[in-house]
Scaffold this active site. Structure first.
Site, mmCIF file in Angstrom:
data_model
loop_
_atom_site.group_PDB
_atom_site.id
_atom_site.type_symbol
_atom_site.label_atom_id
_atom_site.label_comp_id
_atom_site.label_asym_id
_atom_site.label_seq_id
_atom_site.Cartn_x
_atom_site.Cartn_y
_atom_site.Cartn_z
ATOM 1 N N LYS A 204 18.538 -95.340 38.029
ATOM 2 C CA LYS A 204 19.688 -95.201 38.892
ATOM 3 C C LYS A 204 20.231 -96.097 39.709
ATOM 4 O O LYS A 204 21.376 -96.263 39.995
ATOM 5 C CB LYS A 204 19.280 -93.870 39.708
ATOM 6 C CG LYS A 204 18.916 -92.595 38.899
ATOM 7 C CD LYS A 204 20.243 -92.128 38.172
ATOM 8 C CE LYS A 204 19.968 -90.850 37.422
ATOM 9 N NZ LYS A 204 21.155 -90.222 36.571
ATOM 10 N N THR B 291 17.629 -77.141 39.567
ATOM 11 C CA THR B 291 17.970 -77.143 38.009
ATOM 12 C C THR B 291 16.526 -77.154 37.208
ATOM 13 O O THR B 291 15.313 -77.127 37.952
ATOM 14 C CB THR B 291 18.677 -78.367 37.724
ATOM 15 O OG1 THR B 291 17.758 -79.575 37.917
ATOM 16 C CG2 THR B 291 20.066 -78.536 38.396
ATOM 17 N N SER C 162 22.142 -90.384 41.495
ATOM 18 C CA SER C 162 21.113 -89.776 42.368
ATOM 19 C C SER C 162 20.769 -90.295 43.681
ATOM 20 O O SER C 162 21.087 -91.736 43.848
ATOM 21 C CB SER C 162 19.678 -89.664 41.712
ATOM 22 O OG SER C 162 18.657 -89.141 42.472
ATOM 23 N N TYR D 21 12.692 -93.737 37.168
ATOM 24 C CA TYR D 21 13.690 -92.956 37.448
ATOM 25 C C TYR D 21 14.894 -93.677 38.480
ATOM 26 O O TYR D 21 15.950 -93.797 38.237
ATOM 27 C CB TYR D 21 13.654 -91.527 37.928
ATOM 28 C CG TYR D 21 14.613 -90.641 38.175
ATOM 29 C CD1 TYR D 21 15.436 -90.300 37.162
ATOM 30 C CD2 TYR D 21 15.080 -90.226 39.377
ATOM 31 C CE1 TYR D 21 16.533 -89.419 37.458
ATOM 32 C CE2 TYR D 21 15.863 -89.500 39.831
ATOM 33 C CZ TYR D 21 16.926 -88.975 38.626
ATOM 34 O OH TYR D 21 18.110 -88.036 39.043
ATOM 35 N N SER E 208 24.878 -79.068 28.616
ATOM 36 C CA SER E 208 24.247 -77.682 28.264
ATOM 37 C C SER E 208 23.579 -76.936 29.391
ATOM 38 O O SER E 208 23.132 -75.709 29.192
ATOM 39 C CB SER E 208 23.320 -77.803 26.987
ATOM 40 O OG SER E 208 24.030 -78.535 25.996
ATOM 41 N N ASP F 67 23.325 -87.751 20.601
ATOM 42 C CA ASP F 67 22.476 -88.406 21.481
ATOM 43 C C ASP F 67 23.138 -89.649 22.101
ATOM 44 O O ASP F 67 23.702 -90.762 21.398
ATOM 45 C CB ASP F 67 21.216 -88.926 20.552
ATOM 46 C CG ASP F 67 20.169 -89.355 21.378
ATOM 47 O OD1 ASP F 67 20.350 -89.665 22.835
ATOM 48 O OD2 ASP F 67 19.020 -89.529 21.189
ATOM 49 N N VAL F 68 23.517 -89.737 23.473
ATOM 50 C CA VAL F 68 24.046 -90.704 23.928
ATOM 51 C C VAL F 68 23.391 -92.111 23.838
ATOM 52 O O VAL F 68 24.017 -93.087 24.005
ATOM 53 C CB VAL F 68 24.457 -90.594 25.474
ATOM 54 C CG1 VAL F 68 25.073 -89.407 25.695
ATOM 55 C CG2 VAL F 68 23.083 -90.634 26.353
ATOM 56 N N ALA G 44 24.346 -87.067 31.490
ATOM 57 C CA ALA G 44 23.335 -87.120 30.690
ATOM 58 C C ALA G 44 21.980 -87.881 31.206
ATOM 59 O O ALA G 44 22.381 -88.922 31.821
ATOM 60 C CB ALA G 44 23.347 -87.342 29.279
ATOM 61 N N GLY H 150 25.433 -84.255 28.647
ATOM 62 C CA GLY H 150 24.326 -83.472 29.342
ATOM 63 C C GLY H 150 25.008 -82.262 29.840
ATOM 64 O O GLY H 150 24.364 -81.667 30.794
ATOM 65 N N GLY I 164 22.234 -77.133 33.671
ATOM 66 C CA GLY I 164 22.013 -77.834 35.008
ATOM 67 C C GLY I 164 23.299 -78.525 35.670
ATOM 68 O O GLY I 164 24.168 -77.642 35.547
ATOM 69 N N GLY J 217 25.324 -80.505 34.825
ATOM 70 C CA GLY J 217 26.701 -80.860 33.727
ATOM 71 C C GLY J 217 27.176 -79.543 33.425
ATOM 72 O O GLY J 217 28.517 -79.287 33.388
#
Length: 233
Positions: free
Chosen positions: A153, A184, A136, A149, A14, A57-58, A85, A12, A16, A18
């Protein structure tokens, strides 16, 4: 550890957090590759950072295996994996969509496992390495509409503890990082408003904290830490 010359793969990467981590590690002289799904976005970010880009793609096992294999082939090994990611989906329990819910877990949990597994196989063989999972503060405390979410996490935090117990005997450091709200594209992607503020966290603060944690001598490590804005209000 000494970051100059360290071989680092960031998922991930590309945009934010990461992207911010990649920029900070490049500035320290690390050899960095970023992984992402979108080839166009990946190429643009890699060129701007001056790093290698690995498309994949992970959530796809073959992609995870190929990504680590490609990285090791290009750099001659792997010292650090940053599992960054991830994405979110927010809805009340009564409105949860099964496919969207499972997609979040596929990336945030299964994807992290697949990448972690592949990197750990190298870490165990070489008796060294660092694995960083980006979680997070939502993985510390749940809230309304955050079943998918926060649930993912919390699961990532649990896996991290398991991996830490397994890998410490092989001199592998396993860390969990819990950013609070960061400015982000995360919120825009899930259709939620975010008030921009010069007092709120940026990707740079998360990256700086990670650099500091990495630079501790290999005989020690910080198992888990959270990063909050001092006064975002």
């Amino acid at each position: 550890m000494k970051l100059k010359g360290a071989k680092v793969l960031i998922t991930g990467g590309s945009e934010g957090i990461g992207y911010g981590i990649a920029a900070a590690l490049v500035a320290k002289g690390a050899q960095v590759a970023i992984m992402g799904r979108d080839q166009t976005k990946l190429d643009a970010a890699a060129e701007k950072l001056g790093v290698s880009g690995i498309q994949g793609d992970v959530t796809v096992e073959a992609d995870a295996e190929a990504a680590v294999r490609q990285f090791v082939s290009e750099f001659g090994g792997i010292d650090i994996l940053v599992n960054n990611a991830g994405f979110g989906y927010f809805a009340p329990l009564v409105d949860l969509d099964k496919e969207k819910f499972e997609a979040v877990f596929a990336t945030n949990v299964t994807g992290a496992m697949l990448m972690g597994r592949e990197a750990a196989r190298h870490f165990v063989k070489q008796e060294s390495g660092t694995l960083i999972n980006i979680s997070s503060t939502s993985g510390l405390s749940g809230g309304k509409t955050s079943s998918a979410y926060s649930g993912s996490k919390f699961a990532l935090r649990g896996m991290t503890e398991c991996w830490r117990a397994e890998l410490r005997p092989h001199n592998v450091r396993v860390m969990l990082v819990n950013p609070s709200e960061v400015q982000t594209e995360f919120f825009a992607k899930v259709g939620m408003p975010q008030q921009q503020s010069p007092k709120k966290l940026r990707a740079e603060e998360i990256a700086a904290a990670i650099v500091g944690a990495l630079e501790i001598d290999d005989r020690g490590f910080i198992p888990e830490f959270s990063v909050f804005a001092t006064n975002p209000f």
